[in-house]
Design an enzyme around this catalytic site. Structure first.
Site, short mmCIF file in Angstrom:
data_model
loop_
_atom_site.label_atom_id
_atom_site.label_comp_id
_atom_site.label_asym_id
_atom_site.label_seq_id
_atom_site.Cartn_x
_atom_site.Cartn_y
_atom_site.Cartn_z
N PRO A 1 9.37 -7.30 6.13
CA PRO A 1 9.79 -7.10 4.74
C PRO A 1 8.66 -6.66 3.79
O PRO A 1 8.93 -6.34 2.64
CB PRO A 1 10.29 -8.49 4.32
CG PRO A 1 9.58 -9.45 5.21
CD PRO A 1 9.33 -8.73 6.51
N HIS B 1 10.66 -0.87 -12.02
CA HIS B 1 9.23 -1.22 -11.89
C HIS B 1 8.42 0.04 -11.64
O HIS B 1 8.74 0.81 -10.73
CB HIS B 1 9.02 -2.20 -10.74
CG HIS B 1 9.43 -3.61 -11.07
ND1 HIS B 1 8.94 -4.70 -10.40
CD2 HIS B 1 10.27 -4.10 -12.01
CE1 HIS B 1 9.47 -5.81 -10.90
NE2 HIS B 1 10.28 -5.47 -11.88
N TYR C 1 1.43 -8.50 -4.57
CA TYR C 1 1.23 -8.67 -3.13
C TYR C 1 -0.20 -9.17 -2.97
O TYR C 1 -1.15 -8.46 -3.29
CB TYR C 1 1.39 -7.34 -2.39
CG TYR C 1 2.81 -6.81 -2.31
CD1 TYR C 1 3.41 -6.15 -3.38
CD2 TYR C 1 3.54 -6.96 -1.13
CE1 TYR C 1 4.70 -5.66 -3.28
CE2 TYR C 1 4.84 -6.44 -1.02
CZ TYR C 1 5.41 -5.81 -2.10
OH TYR C 1 6.70 -5.31 -2.00
N TYR D 1 5.79 3.68 -0.70
CA TYR D 1 6.54 2.55 -1.29
C TYR D 1 7.74 3.04 -2.09
O TYR D 1 8.82 2.46 -2.02
CB TYR D 1 5.60 1.74 -2.18
CG TYR D 1 6.11 0.38 -2.57
CD1 TYR D 1 5.72 -0.76 -1.86
CD2 TYR D 1 6.99 0.19 -3.64
CE1 TYR D 1 6.20 -2.02 -2.20
CE2 TYR D 1 7.47 -1.06 -3.99
CZ TYR D 1 7.06 -2.16 -3.27
OH TYR D 1 7.55 -3.41 -3.61
N LYS E 1 11.30 -1.98 2.90
CA LYS E 1 11.96 -0.74 3.37
C LYS E 1 13.33 -0.95 4.00
O LYS E 1 14.08 0.01 4.20
CB LYS E 1 11.04 -0.02 4.37
CG LYS E 1 9.91 0.74 3.71
CD LYS E 1 10.39 2.06 3.13
CE LYS E 1 9.42 2.69 2.17
NZ LYS E 1 9.73 2.44 0.76
C1 PHB Z 1 12.07 -9.55 -2.79
O1 PHB Z 1 12.11 -9.51 -4.02
O2 PHB Z 1 12.80 -10.31 -2.13
C2 PHB Z 1 11.11 -8.66 -2.07
C3 PHB Z 1 10.40 -7.72 -2.78
C4 PHB Z 1 9.48 -6.91 -2.12
C5 PHB Z 1 9.28 -7.06 -0.77
C6 PHB Z 1 9.98 -8.00 -0.05
C7 PHB Z 1 10.90 -8.82 -0.70
O3 PHB Z 1 8.35 -6.28 -0.15
#
Ligand code: PHB
Length: 398
Positions: free
Chosen positions: A300, A79, A208, A392, A304
């Site tokens: 989450p 990505h 997000y 990130y 990280k």
């Molecule tokens: C996930 O795909 O489970 C996932 C992706 C990004 C995050 C948290 C969880 O920040």
């Protein structure tokens, strides 16, 4: 009558066989350093524990360049950015353009599967369903721990070094003496409601979303399986959420004038995931060293957790390797301070992403608008975007 334990002599005794413990075991074995991994859960349980899915490029390299497996390259999805969605509008960040970096979507349980297979292939000594009950002599040159295996047989591991890689409820962490440890933590007034659904991707990359109803994350697992989350009360019960109700809630949180719509499908897994920010200082006591969630946990939102665990493992591996090749403990003595530098950067980033994207129930309207102001600041400036993108995708390993 007490039964004498069977003695296992090794160089490094690793408590915890999740990704951090197995990665350390793999790196040590590659350099000829003997080690034993003791893990409480069975292989299937770990394989079915759903965790985050974003790997920094450096974490990918640790899997591919050390000979774990190349599956992350074929099955993982590279990505080049994320979409920050707020006020119903999309704000794509292009990591390649901003910081010349990408991340890879590859579920943490797949990382575990690859590492476990690599250890088995290479003849690693990994004991599942083996519970550590006692850790002794940490302040000596032969620290020890005792564990009982699935058949009830008691063992005692004698090592030069013990590593606590046993996750957020770490037993190892609790054996550090009071007075020689400091804990730092933040509790959040919300949790994540996570689902797995059989549906096509709703967007090419992760979304997000900050919305008046709260945060949502639209993530993925494959072309046909998707992972999504929405902010919920920590005491929320999955039984209260029908499929229709879940889709309504998720859809509201990503809705906007652009008419964006989620692609829906049957939901086959629902979990409420609590989280907090936590750091133990120091990350070592005597000859015991903590890595990953055993030493620190992050919310989450910044993805990280595993990346930070791998960064710890890299620092600790180099310190242990140097201990055996130079006979000097200098790098081991510096492990905690060096690892904590990155830990606190990641704590800051994860806390920041969390507070900017979530809306606590009964939030002060000022704070809600302030968070939107922050999102606007970040997305409207190339410097702001670069700050987020650099964090990130991951700061360079020490
Ligand atoms: C996930 O795909 O489970 C996932 C992706 C990004 C995050 C948290 C969880 O920040």
């Amino acid at each position: 009558m007490s039964v004498a334990p069977r003695i296992i002599k090794t160089q490094v005794g690793i408590i915890g066989g999740g990704p951090a413990g197995l990665m350390l075991s793999h790196l040590l074995a590659k350099n000829g350093i003997e080690n034993v991994v003791v893990e409480k859960r069975d292989h299937e349980t770990i394989r079915n524990t759903h965790r985050a899915g974003i790997l920094e490029a450096q974490a990918v390299t640790m899997l591919t360049d050390t000979g774990v497996d190349g599956r992350v390259l074929t099955d993982g999805d590279e990505h080049a950015g994320i979409d920050l969605r707020f006020n119903g509008e999309s704000h794509p960040l292009d990591f390649r353009d901003l910081v010349d970096a990408t991340v890879t979507l590859y579920a943490q349980n797949e990382v575990f599967v690859d590492l476990a297979a690599a250890r088995q292939r290479d003849g690693g000594d990994i004991r599942y369903e083996a519970e550590v009950t006692e850790i002794m002599d940490l302040e000596t040159e032969t620290p020890k721990f005792r564990f009982t295996d699935a058949d009830g047989q008691l063992y005692e591991v004698h090592a030069d070094i013990i590593v606590g890689a046993d996750g957020s409820r770490s037993f190892a962490r609790r054996q550090m003496p009071e007075g020689k440890r400091n804990d730092f933590k933040v509790e959040y007034p919300f949790a994540w409601f996570g689902i797995l659904t059989e549906a096509p991707k709703s967007a090419p990359e992760l979304i997000y979303a900050n919305s008046p109803q709260g945060f949502a994350l639209i993530s993925q697992r494959s072309e046909t399986v998707q992972r999504m989350y929405f902010q919920c009360d920590p005491n929320e019960k999955v039984e209260n959420w029908s499929e229709d109700r879940i889709w309504d809630e998720l859809q509201q949180r990503v809705a906007g004038p652009d008419g964006f719509e989620l692609k829906t499908g049957p939901i086959f897994d629902k979990t409420v995931l609590g989280f907090r920010s936590f750091v133990r200082e120091p990350l070592s006591h005597g000859r015991m060293f903590l890595v990953g969630d055993a030493g620190h946990t992050v919310p989450p939102t910044g993805a990280k957790g595993l990346n930070l665990a791998f960064a710890d493992v890299k620092v600790l591996f180099e310190a242990i390797d140097s201990f055996y090749s130079t006979k000097s403990p200098t790098l081991l003595d510096g492990y905690s301070d060096l690892a904590l530098k990155r830990v606190w950067k990641a704590q800051n980033f994860s806390y920041w992403m969390t507070s900017m994207l979530h809306t606590p129930v009964n939030a002060d309207p000022f704070m809600t608008r302030r968070a939107l102001g922050e999102l606007e600041t970040v997305t409207s400036s190339r410097y702001g975007q670069q700050y987020l993108a650099e964090s990130y995708t991951g700061w360079p390993h020490a």
